[in-house]
Design a protein around this motif. Structure first.
Motif, mmCIF file in Angstrom:
data_model
loop_
_atom_site.group_PDB
_atom_site.id
_atom_site.type_symbol
_atom_site.label_atom_id
_atom_site.label_comp_id
_atom_site.label_asym_id
_atom_site.label_seq_id
_atom_site.Cartn_x
_atom_site.Cartn_y
_atom_site.Cartn_z
ATOM 1 N N ALA A 1 3.097 10.433 -7.087
ATOM 2 C CA ALA A 1 4.023 11.014 -7.975
ATOM 3 C C ALA A 1 3.172 11.161 -9.482
ATOM 4 N N ARG A 2 2.517 10.183 -9.640
ATOM 5 C CA ARG A 2 1.956 10.276 -11.040
ATOM 6 C C ARG A 2 0.803 11.546 -11.149
ATOM 7 N N ARG A 3 0.344 11.793 -9.987
ATOM 8 C CA ARG A 3 -0.809 12.814 -9.849
ATOM 9 C C ARG A 3 -0.116 14.329 -9.990
ATOM 10 N N SER A 4 0.988 14.245 -9.528
ATOM 11 C CA SER A 4 1.961 15.464 -9.459
ATOM 12 C C SER A 4 2.622 15.698 -10.894
ATOM 13 N N ALA A 5 2.601 14.795 -11.589
ATOM 14 C CA ALA A 5 3.103 14.743 -12.928
ATOM 15 C C ALA A 5 1.975 14.887 -13.808
ATOM 16 N N GLY A 6 0.621 14.742 -13.456
ATOM 17 C CA GLY A 6 -0.270 15.038 -14.396
ATOM 18 C C GLY A 6 -0.562 13.884 -15.448
ATOM 19 N N LYS A 7 0.083 12.720 -14.841
ATOM 20 C CA LYS A 7 -0.162 11.630 -15.871
ATOM 21 C C LYS A 7 -0.941 10.376 -15.077
ATOM 22 N N GLY A 8 -1.563 9.557 -15.974
ATOM 23 C CA GLY A 8 -2.131 8.471 -15.450
ATOM 24 C C GLY A 8 -1.070 7.322 -15.246
ATOM 25 N N ASP B 1 -7.743 9.575 -11.860
ATOM 26 C CA ASP B 1 -6.466 10.029 -11.956
ATOM 27 C C ASP B 1 -5.716 9.208 -13.149
ATOM 28 N N GLY B 2 -6.783 8.228 -13.772
ATOM 29 C CA GLY B 2 -6.051 7.618 -14.777
ATOM 30 C C GLY B 2 -5.315 6.600 -14.301
ATOM 31 N N ILE B 3 -5.396 6.026 -13.041
ATOM 32 C CA ILE B 3 -4.456 5.099 -12.471
ATOM 33 C C ILE B 3 -5.171 3.901 -12.309
ATOM 34 N N ARG B 4 -4.798 2.841 -12.905
ATOM 35 C CA ARG B 4 -5.367 1.519 -12.784
ATOM 36 C C ARG B 4 -4.821 0.704 -11.804
ATOM 37 N N VAL B 5 -5.640 -0.201 -10.977
ATOM 38 C CA VAL B 5 -4.997 -1.190 -10.107
ATOM 39 C C VAL B 5 -5.645 -2.430 -10.156
ATOM 40 N N ASN B 6 -4.612 -3.336 -10.578
ATOM 41 C CA ASN B 6 -5.216 -4.799 -10.547
ATOM 42 C C ASN B 6 -4.087 -5.802 -10.083
ATOM 43 N N SER B 7 -4.963 -6.977 -9.596
ATOM 44 C CA SER B 7 -4.007 -7.978 -8.808
ATOM 45 C C SER B 7 -3.935 -9.357 -9.622
ATOM 46 N N VAL B 8 -2.886 -10.132 -9.564
ATOM 47 C CA VAL B 8 -2.878 -11.572 -10.120
ATOM 48 C C VAL B 8 -2.367 -12.448 -8.953
ATOM 49 N N LEU B 9 -3.304 -13.349 -8.371
ATOM 50 C CA LEU B 9 -2.946 -14.146 -7.169
ATOM 51 C C LEU B 9 -2.791 -15.316 -7.967
ATOM 52 N N THR B 10 -1.731 -15.881 -7.784
ATOM 53 C CA THR B 10 -1.345 -17.340 -8.673
ATOM 54 C C THR B 10 -0.269 -17.964 -7.928
ATOM 55 N N PHE B 11 -0.306 -19.384 -8.293
ATOM 56 C CA PHE B 11 0.619 -20.424 -8.101
ATOM 57 C C PHE B 11 1.759 -20.177 -9.267
ATOM 58 N N ASP B 12 1.107 -19.947 -10.568
ATOM 59 C CA ASP B 12 1.923 -19.799 -11.889
ATOM 60 C C ASP B 12 3.213 -18.986 -11.693
ATOM 61 N N PHE C 1 0.767 -1.260 0.006
ATOM 62 C CA PHE C 1 -0.120 0.094 0.094
ATOM 63 C C PHE C 1 0.913 1.214 -0.042
ATOM 64 N N LEU C 2 1.660 1.514 0.921
ATOM 65 C CA LEU C 2 2.647 2.428 1.077
ATOM 66 C C LEU C 2 3.474 2.911 -0.153
ATOM 67 N N GLN C 3 4.082 1.942 -0.686
ATOM 68 C CA GLN C 3 4.483 2.047 -2.311
ATOM 69 C C GLN C 3 3.704 2.488 -3.099
ATOM 70 N N THR C 4 2.526 2.122 -3.247
ATOM 71 C CA THR C 4 1.527 2.323 -4.213
ATOM 72 C C THR C 4 1.116 3.887 -3.920
ATOM 73 N N ARG C 5 0.795 4.097 -2.705
ATOM 74 C CA ARG C 5 0.371 5.518 -2.355
ATOM 75 C C ARG C 5 1.592 6.462 -2.916
ATOM 76 N N ASP C 6 2.716 6.123 -3.052
ATOM 77 C CA ASP C 6 3.776 7.036 -3.342
ATOM 78 C C ASP C 6 3.912 7.310 -4.574
ATOM 79 N N PHE C 7 3.633 5.884 -5.356
ATOM 80 C CA PHE C 7 3.644 5.846 -6.655
ATOM 81 C C PHE C 7 2.555 6.999 -7.528
ATOM 82 N N ALA C 8 1.401 6.743 -6.966
ATOM 83 C CA ALA C 8 0.119 7.284 -7.169
ATOM 84 C C ALA C 8 0.455 8.785 -6.841
#
Lengths: 167, 293
Positions: free
Chosen positions: A79-86, A124-135, A70-77
């Protein structure tokens, strides 16, 4: 052709299949600084009986499987917002019930965090998805590359596996 | 209300730039039920972009032929057929015809569906049967016909089912489709398990709102522009990105993918907040500006 041509991606954690697929689709992997996409891979931890875990061990699992993500994602988002980018976030980990109770808690929390942030940051044009797998193979790599790319522009808040036992 | 300028809307690449090479399905034939119009046509066109020959199946031969014409412009062989997917004999005959004309069917897109908003108490037996049996029995009949042929030939293949984003939440005002589309998703998971030993993969797309000329909202006065702002992503889906994801699940890129139901709805089904518009029961909504009476 390359799904990720021109994109910079920070890959946190280890996955040779994911790294290979991201590069094969034209992404530049960066260790730090600005990036268009954050891919966060949590290493599977050994499953132990929950009543044998100390609180400190429990906390360490939740820190790695949830808090740091969560914390790393929060910081990433931010940064993207301040750059005006998704941007895009892809969380990768083991299936919810695959390991110990500590991982089950972290994975469940991550699942609903994915759904929440996918909508909270949608405009914000920021998409968030998860892949939970053994693969650990090529399909995982390609699926993560797809989710990181603009081809998945209408996929957000989605949680998926790869194989039959991923739940 | 338009999406404010300061919001960022993620957009897909244009139709001319599919995410797979033009020969990814070379030598293969896909059968698409309901492939003449709407989402089925989008699936069929996406498979054609990967070089698959396309058998287009529709209840109406005219619509199937019309769709086939649009698919053929992508440079693949196409064959149009009429079939009611609720009838086992017609399904078997359609597979016979497709395979006689185009060769063995190794890819299947179960898209045939009927859907219209209606109050639960107003759903007639006929309407209930139409919507549920096209999706539930139709997917069963087409998938099993497909699988029996592949198993007999010792050949692998892939199925993709067109499910919906409301399968986890219910869909008040659309009870028949809510039931039918969830059945499709849950059978996806089980069929994937049953047919994994034969190399047949089965996945589904839980699709959000992809307006097209035959969708209910597509007929709204003023088009679908007004609907953009209700979606978290800031837009409705572009139908070619739905077609692409459907076809993608059948490519070698995702060779280990099976039993998955992938949500593609721009966050629409996940909207929730402390502050929401007042709840309006479907019965009262039916007569209002968002109604259908």
């Amino acid at each position: 052709m390359g799904w990720l041509a021109g994109k910079t991606i920070r890959l946190v954690g280890e996955s040779s299949a994911i790294a290979a697929a991201l590069k094969a689709q034209g992404a530049a992997l960066v260790a730090e600084g600005d990036c268009d996409v954050l891919v966060h891979v949590a290493a599977p931890q050994p499953a132990r009986p929950v009543h044998e875990l100390s609180h400190a061990e429990w906390r360490a699992a939740l820190d790695a499987g949830l808090d740091q993500r969560f914390l790393q994602t929060r910081d990433f988002a931010a940064a993207r917002r301040s750059a005006g980018k998704g941007g895009a976030v892809v969380y990768v980990g083991a299936p919810e019930q695959a390991l110990g109770s500590d991982q089950a808690a972290a994975a469940g929390a991550l699942i609903n965090l994915t759904k929440t942030l996918g909508v909270e940051w949608a405009r914000d044009g920021i998409r968030v998805n998860s892949v939970l797998t053994f693969d650990q193979g090529e399909t995982l790599g390609n699926l993560v590359a797809y989710l990181a790319s603009d081809y998945a522009a209408y996929v957000t808040g989605a949680v998926m596996g790869v194989g039959l036992d991923d739940g | 209300m338009p999406v404010p300028d300061n919001h960022i809307v993620a957009m897909p690449p244009p139709f001319e730039e599919p995410p797979y090479p033009a020969d990814v399905f070379a030598g293969q034939t896909v059968l698409v039920s309901g492939g003449g119009t709407g989402m089925g046509l989008a699936m069929a066109r996406a498979f054609a972009q990967g070089g698959a020959q396309v058998a287009v199946m529709g209840r109406s031969l005219e619509k199937a032929q019309e769709g086939a014409g649009k698919i053929a412009t992508l440079g693949v062989r196409v064959h149009a057929m009429s079939c009611d997917v609720r009838l086992p004999d017609q399904v078997a005959a359609a597979f016979d015809e497709a395979e006689a004309v185009l060769g063995p069917v190794t890819l299947l897109a179960n898209n045939a569906g009927a859907n219209f908003p209606v109050l639960a108490e107003d759903i007639s037996v006929n309407a209930w049967n139409a919507v549920t049996r096209i999706a539930i029995d139709g997917t069963f009949l087409c998938s099993t016909e497909f699988a029996r042929r592949l198993i007999a030939r010792g050949q692998g293949g892939a199925i993709v089912n067109n499910s919906a984003q409301y399968i986890w939440t219910g869909f008040p005002g659309d009870a028949h489709s809510a039931a039918a589309k969830t059945a499709q998703a849950t059978m996806t998971r089980k069929m994937a398990r049953e047919w994994a030993p034969y190399g047949i993969r089965v996945n589904a797309i839980a699709a959000g709102f992809f307006p097209h000329e035959t969708s209910t909202a597509g007929r709204r006065e003023g088009g679908t522009e007004v609907l953009q702002n209700m979606i978290p992503a800031g837009r409705t889906g572009s139908i070619h990105e739905f077609g692409w994801l459907s076809a993608m699940t059948c490519t070698p890129f995702f060779v280990a993918l099976t039993g998955q139901v992938i949500l593609q709805d721009g966050g629409e089904s996940l909207r929730r907040s402390l502050m929401m518009p007042d709840y309006v029961p479907p019965r009262e909504r039916a007569e209002g500006p968002w109604g259908w009476r």
